[in-house]
Design an enzyme around this catalytic site. Structure first.
Site, PDB file in Angstrom:
ATOM      1  N   GLU A 166       0.549  -1.114   0.149  1.00 50.85           N
ATOM      2  CA  GLU A 166       0.023   0.016  -0.107  1.00 50.85           C
ATOM      3  C   GLU A 166       0.833   1.085  -0.046  1.00 50.85           C
ATOM      4  O   GLU A 166       0.549   2.300  -0.658  1.00 50.85           O
ATOM      5  CB  GLU A 166      -1.142   0.027   1.124  1.00 50.85           C
ATOM      6  CG  GLU A 166      -2.110  -0.875   0.951  1.00 50.85           C
ATOM      7  CD  GLU A 166      -2.733  -0.441  -0.225  1.00 50.85           C
ATOM      8  OE1 GLU A 166      -3.095   0.826  -0.564  1.00 50.85           O
ATOM      9  OE2 GLU A 166      -3.020  -1.239  -1.026  1.00 50.85           O
ATOM     10  N   SER A 224      19.365  -8.338  -8.652  1.00 44.91           N
ATOM     11  CA  SER A 224      18.027  -8.232  -9.473  1.00 44.91           C
ATOM     12  C   SER A 224      18.223  -9.348 -10.609  1.00 44.91           C
ATOM     13  O   SER A 224      17.227 -10.057 -10.813  1.00 44.91           O
ATOM     14  CB  SER A 224      17.953  -7.000 -10.078  1.00 44.91           C
ATOM     15  OG  SER A 224      17.703  -6.035  -8.990  1.00 44.91           O
ATOM     16  N   HIS A 276       3.268  -9.953  -9.576  1.00 44.80           N
ATOM     17  CA  HIS A 276       4.779 -10.201  -9.525  1.00 44.80           C
ATOM     18  C   HIS A 276       5.346  -9.230  -8.577  1.00 44.80           C
ATOM     19  O   HIS A 276       6.218  -9.175  -7.981  1.00 44.80           O
ATOM     20  CB  HIS A 276       5.255 -10.123 -10.853  1.00 44.80           C
ATOM     21  CG  HIS A 276       7.018 -10.206 -11.174  1.00 44.80           C
ATOM     22  ND1 HIS A 276       7.900 -10.968 -10.593  1.00 44.80           N
ATOM     23  CD2 HIS A 276       7.542  -8.909 -11.320  1.00 44.80           C
ATOM     24  CE1 HIS A 276       8.721 -10.516 -10.723  1.00 44.80           C
ATOM     25  NE2 HIS A 276       9.122  -9.404 -11.143  1.00 44.80           N
ATOM     26  N   SER A 277       4.853  -7.880  -8.910  1.00 44.28           N
ATOM     27  CA  SER A 277       5.320  -6.752  -7.947  1.00 44.28           C
ATOM     28  C   SER A 277       4.596  -5.547  -8.460  1.00 44.28           C
ATOM     29  O   SER A 277       3.368  -5.418  -8.802  1.00 44.28           O
ATOM     30  CB  SER A 277       6.759  -6.352  -8.401  1.00 44.28           C
ATOM     31  OG  SER A 277       6.895  -5.629  -9.742  1.00 44.28           O
TER      32      SER A 277
END
Lengths: 369, 380
Positions: B57, B143, B272-273
């Site tokens: 959020e 990453s 996923h993100s």
């Protein structure tokens, strides 16, 4: 006496030795001076560092049983055993990744690429992991690793075995990039690289492995080490500065001899270190001579010479009496045929002509397409 | 002449301890988990859930730039962590913050990294969720996918040389197993005989690529044998099954100095993100089903409560406590100063090279000359 060492290498496989003529570069040796080939210099440096520090490992294809694809690691497997001299499966991504992980956890691996062309299969580990980890982890993950192997053109090995990677790796912050020329460079810089806490790309040259150079007693000592980031003035001069690295230093020195006979005194700088680049030494020299020729085997666009030129323009513009001349390899993938290959790499004549252009501008400038 | 079939016909069975309702399956053999560990595991799973909800959020509100949830994979996160010792070295992908949570990373430390403030251990150098902590033996998240796998084999080699009573645990998703590094890592680990556990969180989706398009094999577990690696398929939403399999894997890896592959079947409930909207490529009721009927947290809760170790009151009290703590941590993290400008230049190398020293000095002079143009929220 000219030297040809011809090899046919299958990608990632074992080189099949072709015609082999002993390579030697005879210097008139200084009184009682010793000579050493670059190959032996590298071997002795590895041996001494592995002896001094048990966390130093050597890994790569053919480094153990085969004594090294170019025999650089001869005798090391016998001396240090298979836990420290590791013959790896054919996977650059695999062994480079593994070595980076080992370095993360406190070992000091020396990774050998059969040639740096194959390092492209592992380049993510070199750049995204090794180079950047210390920064991204804010100092928690240090990577004391050395990537070494032959770089640049050999003889008759074609496009996928001849590229020079100096410019690519040297553009990346977090890496150090070294390029030895003679045996003293090879010993001192490899020892410095292995001892360095940061990742180092160590660009050797296949054709120099068999060349013999005089070596001082100081350089033979096991504590010998050269500073990273310092260039060496191989020959002093006052009319034009010629900057080169690796094999091209030899060519630059030959060019300087020829130029001397024509009354042009050339100062030859052996970079030794591509990153950090010794801008101070280059600029000081150019401020003295007012003319600059850079020489490299690699492709012209975005090459090492381009960076040197920019550095001079930024810091010593008013001292230039002529535009900077860049001698580079041709802007084509390396052709195989011997005559074409000769045209695709710098020759001594190209350096002589460029130096003369900076001095007299009497020869029309070659047009770059 | 006999070609081995492309599929063995039968799928590799899946190890389970608890059924969907949290009851131990009759006849299942497993190592018991005591109250302390069980409650710690369960509360860790709840904490992870709440952390994910609130920080997600926070990104939606524009207060942090990015976030990535582990929703649906809480059991893999906490149960695998619980089965390890603090000396075991962890190389995560990025969907395993629960492992760090188990090891003692605080909500404040998580928040600091997400906000990239002065207290962030990463000195503000990385995107949110790229946590790393040397003292918790948790390597900084990187990453590129699957690069940690061969590196894990390397770390394990280092442990093997030191003869340490520890192993390496590295995680990846189903998508990560398609990377070349997966192949190289497993092959290497087997040839080098190193103590590393490869845990694959097969959660069904790699961003929008479903597993039906990711591989044609019977999932990931069958690949282990191809490399000579002992492997197991486990119900990743069954905390006790995950705990047990990792415990055994750890013992085997260390005592026999060999790699182990664990495929933990689960489902990626979240997107996923924050850069993804998974409703664009999968059915909403599929997501709902796994969020409710197959929720690993409520499944484990049933078992823990069934043993009398947790109550509904504990639940609501705990949840509101964590929410409060997290909100405070976020407030604090948001208000905290950003890292100083000096951090721009350090850690590129062990020691700052002359060009960076010069650039830093030059920047300092420029700032002195034009103080009105320098952003007020970046300390010097």
């Amino acid at each position: 006496m000219s030297a040809i060492l011809r090899k046919i290498i299958a990608p990632g496989g074992i080189p099949a030795w072709g015609i082999r003529v002993i390579a030697s570069r005879t210097y008139s040796s200084s009184a009682g001076g010793k000579e050493m080939t670059v190959r032996d210099a590298l071997n002795s440096a590895l041996d001494e560092e592995m002896s001094a520090d048990p966390s130093v490992l050597l890994m790569g294809e053919e480094v153990g049983e085969y004594q090294g694809a170019y025999k650089v690691s001869k005798g090391l497997l016998d001396k240090y055993g298979p836990k420290r001299v590791i013959d790896t499966p054919i996977t650059e991504a695999g062994f480079t990744g593994m070595a980076v992980g080992a370095a993360y956890h406190g070992l000091r691996p020396v990774v050998e690429f059969m040639t740096f062309n194959f390092s492209m299969q592992a380049i993510d580990h070199i750049i995204n992991s090794a180079a950047k980890s210390n920064y991204m982890s804010s100092g928690q993950i240090s990577v004391p690793i050395v990537f070494r192997g032959p770089n640049g053109a050999a003889a008759g090995v074609g496009a996928q075995h001849s590229q020079c990677y100096a410019a690519w790796y040297a553009s990346c912050p977090g890496l150090k990039v070294l390029a030895p020329y003679n045996s003293e460079d090879a010993r001192g810089l490899l020892k410095a690289a292995i001892r360095d806490p940061d990742p180092v790309v160590f660009l050797e040259n296949e054709l120099l492995y068999g060349e013999s150079f005089p070596i001082s007693a100081e350089a033979l000592d096991s504590s010998f080490c050269l500073p990273i980031g310092k260039a060496k003035i191989e020959r002093e001069g006052k009319d034009v500065t010629i900057v080169a690295f690796s094999k091209m230093v030899g060519y630059a020195l030959k060019a300087a001899e020829i130029l001397a006979k024509e009354g042009v005194s050339a100062e030859v700088i052996n970079l030794r270190s591509i990153r950090p680049l010794d801008r101070a030494t280059i600029n000081t020299s150019v401020r003295k001579t007012n003319r600059l020729v850079t020489v490299e085997e690699g492709f012209p666009q975005h090459g090492v010479g381009a960076e040197i030129c920019a550095s001079i323009v930024e810091e010593s513009f008013e001292y230039l009496d002529a535009p900077v001349e860049r001698i580079t390899g041709a802007d084509v993938p390396m052709p195989y045929a011997a005559n074409l290959e000769r045209m695709a790499v710098p020759q001594v004549d190209d350096i002589v002509r460029a130096a003369k252009r900076t001095c007299y501008r009497s020869v029309p400038v070659a047009v770059n397409a | 002449m006999n070609f081995t079939s492309e599929s063995s016909g039968k799928r590799i069975p899946c190890f389970r301890v608890l059924d969907d309702n949290g009851y131990p399956i009759a006849g299942s053999i497993f190592e018991q988990v005591n109250k302390e560990v069980a409650v710690r595991m369960y509360s860790g799973m709840v904490t992870l859930q709440i952390m994910d909800t609130i920080l997600y959020e926070t990104q939606r509100q524009g207060r942090i730039s990015f976030y990535l949830t582990s929703t649906g994979e809480e059991a893999i996160n906490l149960a695998s962590a619980a089965a390890l010792s603090p000396d075991d070295v962890v190389l995560p992908q990025y969907r395993e913050p629960g492992v760090l949570l188990w090891r003692g990373f605080t909500l404040q430390e998580f928040a600091n990294q997400c906000f990239g403030n002065k207290a962030d251990y990463g000195k503000g150098r990385q995107m949110p969720i790229h946590y790393g902590s040397q003292k918790h033996n948790y390597f900084t998240v990187s990453s590129p996918i699957a690069t940690q796998l061969p590196q894990a084999a390397g770390v394990a080699y280092s442990l093997k040389m030191d003869k340490k009573d520890a192993c390496v645990v590295t995680y990846m998703g189903d998508g990560g197993t398609s990377e070349g590094d997966f192949h190289a890592a497993l092959n290497f680990a087997a040839v080098m005989e190193v103590p590393v556990i490869f845990i694959c969180r097969n959660n069904g989706w790699a961003i929008s690529t479903p597993i039906t398009e990711q591989f044609r094999s019977d999932g990931v577990v069958v690949r282990g044998q191809a490399y000579g690696i002992r492997s197991i398929r486990v119900d990743g939403n069954d905390a006790l099954a995950v705990y047990n399999s990792v415990r055994t894997a750890r013992q085997t890896a260390i005592n026999e100095q060999r790699p182990i592959l664990i495929e933990a079947l689960t489902y990626r409930v979240g997107h996923h993100s924050t850069s993804d909207d998974s409703t664009k490529y999968r059915a909403v009721d599929e997501i709902e089903h796994w969020k409710t009927a197959q929720n690993p947290v409520s499944r484990f809760r049933k078992w823990v409560q069934g043993n009398g170790w947790w109550t509904d009151e504990d639940e609501s009290e705990f949840r509101s406590n964590i929410r409060k703590q997290l909100m405070e941590a976020i407030q604090l993290a948001a208000r905290k100063e950003k890292p100083p400008i000096a951090n721009l230049f350090t850690d590129v190398y062990e020691e700052n090279p002359p060009n960076l020293v010069e650039q830093e000095r030059s920047l300092g002079e420029t700032i002195k000359k034009h103080p009105q143009d320098y952003p007020s929220d970046v300390p010097l």
